[in-house]
Design a protein around this motif. Structure first.
Motif, PDB file in Angstrom:
ATOM      1  N   ASN A   1     -26.134 -18.094 -14.844  1.00 51.43           N
ATOM      2  CA  ASN A   1     -27.107 -17.369 -14.432  1.00 51.43           C
ATOM      3  C   ASN A   1     -26.711 -15.806 -13.710  1.00 51.43           C
ATOM      4  O   ASN A   1     -28.088 -14.842 -13.565  1.00 51.43           O
ATOM      5  CB  ASN A   1     -28.045 -17.732 -12.770  1.00 51.43           C
ATOM      6  N   ALA A   2     -26.157 -16.006 -14.127  1.00 48.12           N
ATOM      7  CA  ALA A   2     -25.355 -13.712 -13.577  1.00 48.12           C
ATOM      8  C   ALA A   2     -25.390 -13.289 -14.839  1.00 48.12           C
ATOM      9  O   ALA A   2     -24.974 -13.689 -15.713  1.00 48.12           O
ATOM     10  CB  ALA A   2     -23.883 -14.984 -13.409  1.00 48.12           C
ATOM     11  N   SER A   3     -25.466 -12.340 -14.402  1.00 44.55           N
ATOM     12  CA  SER A   3     -24.799 -11.081 -15.953  1.00 44.55           C
ATOM     13  C   SER A   3     -24.717 -10.300 -15.268  1.00 44.55           C
ATOM     14  O   SER A   3     -24.389  -9.514 -14.287  1.00 44.55           O
ATOM     15  CB  SER A   3     -26.746 -10.721 -16.307  1.00 44.55           C
ATOM     16  N   ALA A   4     -23.886  -8.925 -16.488  1.00 44.57           N
ATOM     17  CA  ALA A   4     -23.439  -7.563 -15.842  1.00 44.57           C
ATOM     18  C   ALA A   4     -23.690  -6.928 -16.837  1.00 44.57           C
ATOM     19  O   ALA A   4     -24.112  -7.078 -17.811  1.00 44.57           O
ATOM     20  CB  ALA A   4     -21.851  -7.034 -15.522  1.00 44.57           C
ATOM     21  N   ARG A   5     -24.597  -5.085 -16.565  1.00 41.53           N
ATOM     22  CA  ARG A   5     -24.810  -3.901 -17.381  1.00 41.53           C
ATOM     23  C   ARG A   5     -23.420  -3.306 -16.912  1.00 41.53           C
ATOM     24  O   ARG A   5     -22.693  -3.036 -15.987  1.00 41.53           O
ATOM     25  CB  ARG A   5     -25.614  -3.638 -17.284  1.00 41.53           C
ATOM     26  N   THR A   6     -22.170  -2.811 -18.404  1.00 40.79           N
ATOM     27  CA  THR A   6     -21.115  -3.062 -18.551  1.00 40.79           C
ATOM     28  C   THR A   6     -21.269  -1.201 -18.791  1.00 40.79           C
ATOM     29  O   THR A   6     -21.836  -1.473 -20.296  1.00 40.79           O
ATOM     30  CB  THR A   6     -19.715  -3.404 -18.043  1.00 40.79           C
TER      31      THR A   6
ATOM     32  N   SER B   1     -18.222  -0.448 -22.051  1.00 43.56           N
ATOM     33  CA  SER B   1     -17.428  -1.494 -22.385  1.00 43.56           C
ATOM     34  C   SER B   1     -16.508  -0.758 -23.158  1.00 43.56           C
ATOM     35  O   SER B   1     -16.970   0.828 -24.000  1.00 43.56           O
ATOM     36  CB  SER B   1     -17.974  -2.876 -23.152  1.00 43.56           C
TER      37      SER B   1
ATOM     38  N   VAL C   1     -19.882 -12.064 -18.716  1.00 45.63           N
ATOM     39  CA  VAL C   1     -19.556 -12.938 -17.153  1.00 45.63           C
ATOM     40  C   VAL C   1     -19.063 -13.977 -17.459  1.00 45.63           C
ATOM     41  O   VAL C   1     -19.594 -14.683 -17.980  1.00 45.63           O
ATOM     42  CB  VAL C   1     -20.854 -12.249 -16.721  1.00 45.63           C
TER      43      VAL C   1
END
Lengths: 375, 375, 375
Positions: free
Chosen positions: C43-48, C50, C356
């Motif tokens: 359910n988790a996410s991230a915008r990075t 890279s 993630v």
């Protein structure tokens, strides 16, 4: 170190900065020196890939700018390398044992200075080799590199093992005599520990040092002296290092002699090491050179210094024999082999550079077979 | 920082990559800036070798490639240096206080980005200076370097001393306006803290910022604003920084004015610092330049913030006077001297950059005599 | 890695070293690869932002010297970069888990070797990629880079997560076959842990490995095998890695197949991972290329290895789907997009590179949109 080798090579580039003189340039240079090493320490041994057996592995940038009127500006950035692992070397921020920094990555730990040159000579500001090291580099037949370097005698054990100013000093200003003084050459250096005046060890890490030499025909002789202040503790204190070196180019052979005295005034006594070294370079054919060295350590540390078993340190002398052969494949690339052996007396535990630690009084030896490539 | 100086120099090399355009190149550039410094903090003093008094010491590589059709690609790698010790500078991996890394070795902490340029302007991705810093660099008469930089007022003590995004931000994308907009210039930047969405501080380290300016004849004016999110603690919280700067080239003198407001919303209050600065550059002859600056800090931090003795922070203002002279030996090399003095009020303990920490309310001062060499 | 891309570019400079052959040179090269990434883990996410989605970001120097008589000397120094933050990457000094060093700054962690080449082939000494990695780089359709790299299956969790010799080895000697053997190619490598013979783990970090391949017309097939010794503990032990890869250039499409078996003999059992991968490159127009990959992990670790909830590790398989498009703006610069998804079974928690971390058994996915610029 082999900075001299590197200094004659390097990729030299014209600066395209508008307005820059045609005589300005930036040079990329480096040395990659790797060897297969077999070392022994008492009954133990190790097979390793070693670095800097012939010349100090390094990587750097330097440049000069012609300012006109006989003046020129310059810079030098030189990073020590461990090419067997791709890691870098520590530098030191304050000439004190708590100032080592770098964590295994690249730093310009060997040299990092800006300079201004003219008829008056040269002024440098930043990090540079100390005067006594320039002397060791010149007059050790193994140029202070590899298993046969005698500097291990001078810079090991209590009080000198962790000294930051034995080879390079940070926060320094130095003055170099101009090159055309009829053979006379020399330099003087001041370096600062940079502690504030209201701290207990305000002068720690402050260094004063100098070197004076004379070169004429086949003869070259130079002396250097340096003193770094440290508040006395059980392992540290004022550090004084003096050395005197000479070489004589006799045609078929070049002879070397070098004497070092390193002293550290620890609390209630002192560490005092006398190292005498003689050696020779013998050309073999067009591209070969045999290198020989014998060094003897006389440890005259005060009786307050005792070994773990209670015996006096002062009986812990040692001797080093070194023999090596260099085969030049080109001006930049050489194959080499070096063998060195240290005989420890009393409780001494000296070991060849990069070798296996021997038990007290046992021998240490090392054999390196390697390749040095300068660019 | 003096990146502008460096940008006009550097060793530019044609790329020999087959198929590469003739207009493609890679440039090696750097600045070596070292000085002898004497600083005072109350009764204490120190003599040191200092770095970056006139321009930020640095070392880097950059390049561009002509892609045809008005497009070009580029990269920039710029490492901050401490040439007095040969060490490098920390960078930050996540724009948060726990992300500092580097350990004293070389990192490309100043700039590390790839870019795509065209008629639309420029897009950059990676690590770059934040918009508010570009404003400080342009409109501080001392270019945010050396003892007379006023940024110490903006970026010191509770809540701002350890902020990673005051000067440079990692994990950023930025858009720059094209250069031909009739004097209008500007940029916008987004940066990410890169925390996962299911963590308590998911948005920490996320930054939004921008800069807009207008240049016309002798006038130049620009404003910048940035906000980085941090979950509020006793020492950290949302960080907002805005500034407005202007310069006027009046022929015999160039005037500067700069206003900074930095705010950190810590738990139960905020740190709020207003810094006003005016200054001037006065050309002296063909190669000299006098630099003058006066800055005043108005600390309006909320009453919840108290000094160690219980008094309110808001009385802790400070003033800075700076004067310097730059003597250009060439386009690349300059000698300089700078003197600065800070008068602290109340419990303030601001100090000149690189100086000795004064007791609360005491003065700080520093004198630098140095040389900057760009390549 | 994309060292192949870099190898065809770079700024190549003639050496001005007096006496150096006209065919000697030093080359500066690098890759800057940055992308905008959106990743999910359960359910988790991230915008990075890279790095290294298409080619491994890097920076280095290499050179060759013609020694005459068919011999040549060379060196290679290659530093891994994280251009999103300006930081560097760890290297390892002894091929053992306690030897990682670097602290976030620049090291020549990717390659650091000196070489001697002739009709006999090539000898290298220093730090270099291991034979199995050369195989993965060649036969993974995503060249072991970005979210769709399947190596995460091979090199994650107990026993292999912290192994220093999965990709690069220090203290190595390698021999490479000459290039003109009718399609046959190969290499053998020895690396040393450098422990003394009288220590309990004297052989830890010692590696023996090799690679043999055959290339003919559209076909290319190669196998590699390596073994590093470690004294068995709960998380470490003898590490064996073998792989077999092939590619077939069918004109409209190039097919890839790769099989990896990685085994670590920990105390009382072993970790054993079989990864099978197939994929394709499909050219789209003059400058485009579609990349596809499917990989399947079969975890056959011994039953002694259990998950946190007591279930056996051996049910923890996983699958990876990857799709990507590369749009070349020039030989040096490309835009790209890659999407990858991992389906975890049982208690597996594999994640796409840079993504993630998912909960056990949950999916991981990542989308990268980026630009790679080589110089």
């Amino acid at each position: 170190m082999k900075s001299k080798t590197a200094a004659t090579c390097g990729v030299t580039l014209a600066l395209l900065c508008s307005g820059a003189s045609a005589r300005s340039s930036v040079t990329i240079f480096g040395v990659m020196d790797l060897s297969v090493m077999h070392s022994k320490g008492g009954n133990a041994s190790a097979r390793t890939i070693s670095s800097s057996g012939l010349g100090a592995s390094q990587f750097g940038f330097r440049g000069t700018e012609d300012l006109g009127g006989g003046l020129s500006a310059g810079f030098w950035l030189e990073s020590g390398l461990n090419p067997d692992t791709g890691s870098g070397q520590l530098t030191n921020t304050n000439n004190q044992p708590n100032g080592f920094t770098g964590g295994g990555s690249l730093t310009f730990n060997r040299r990092s200075y800006v300079s201004l040159s003219g008829a008056f000579g040269q002024l440098r500001m930043g990090r540079d080799f100390v005067p006594t090291h320039y002397n060791i580099f010149e007059f050790d037949p193994f140029n202070a590199n590899g298993v046969a370097r005698a500097a291990a005698f001078t810079f090991s054990t209590v009080g000198t093992g962790n000294l930051p100013t034995t080879v390079v000093a940070s926060n320094s200003i130095s003055y170099w005599l101009p090159p055309d003084l009829g053979g006379l050459y020399g330099m003087a250096m001041l370096a600062r520990g940079e502690n504030a005046s209201n701290t207990g060890n305000a002068s720690d890490g402050n260094m004063v040092s100098g070197r004076l030499g004379w070169r004429s025909g086949p003869f070259d002789v130079a002396g250097a002296l340096g003193r770094t202040h440290y508040t006395s503790t059980a392992t540290l204190g004022d550090y004084t290092h003096g050395n005197l070196g000479a070489s004589w180019e006799a045609g078929f052979v070049r002879f070397f002699a070098l004497y070092n005295l390193a002293k550290v005034q620890i609390l209630g006594g002192d560490v005092r090491k006398h190292t005498s070294e003689i050696g020779a370079h013998i050309p073999l054919g067009q591209v070969g050179r045999l290198r020989l060295s014998y060094a003897r350590l006389n440890d005259r540390s005060s009786s307050v210094l005792r070994n773990a078993n209670g015996s006096q340190r002062s009986s812990n002398d040692a001797r080093l024999w070194g023999i090596g052969y260099v085969h030049n494949l080109s001006k930049r690339t050489a194959l080499y082999g070096t063998y060195a052996r240290i005989a420890n007396q009393g409780q001494a535990t000296y070991l060849v550079s990069g070798g296996v630690a021997p038990s007290p009084g046992r021998q240490s030896s090392g054999l390196e077979l390697g390749m040095r490539h300068a660019f």
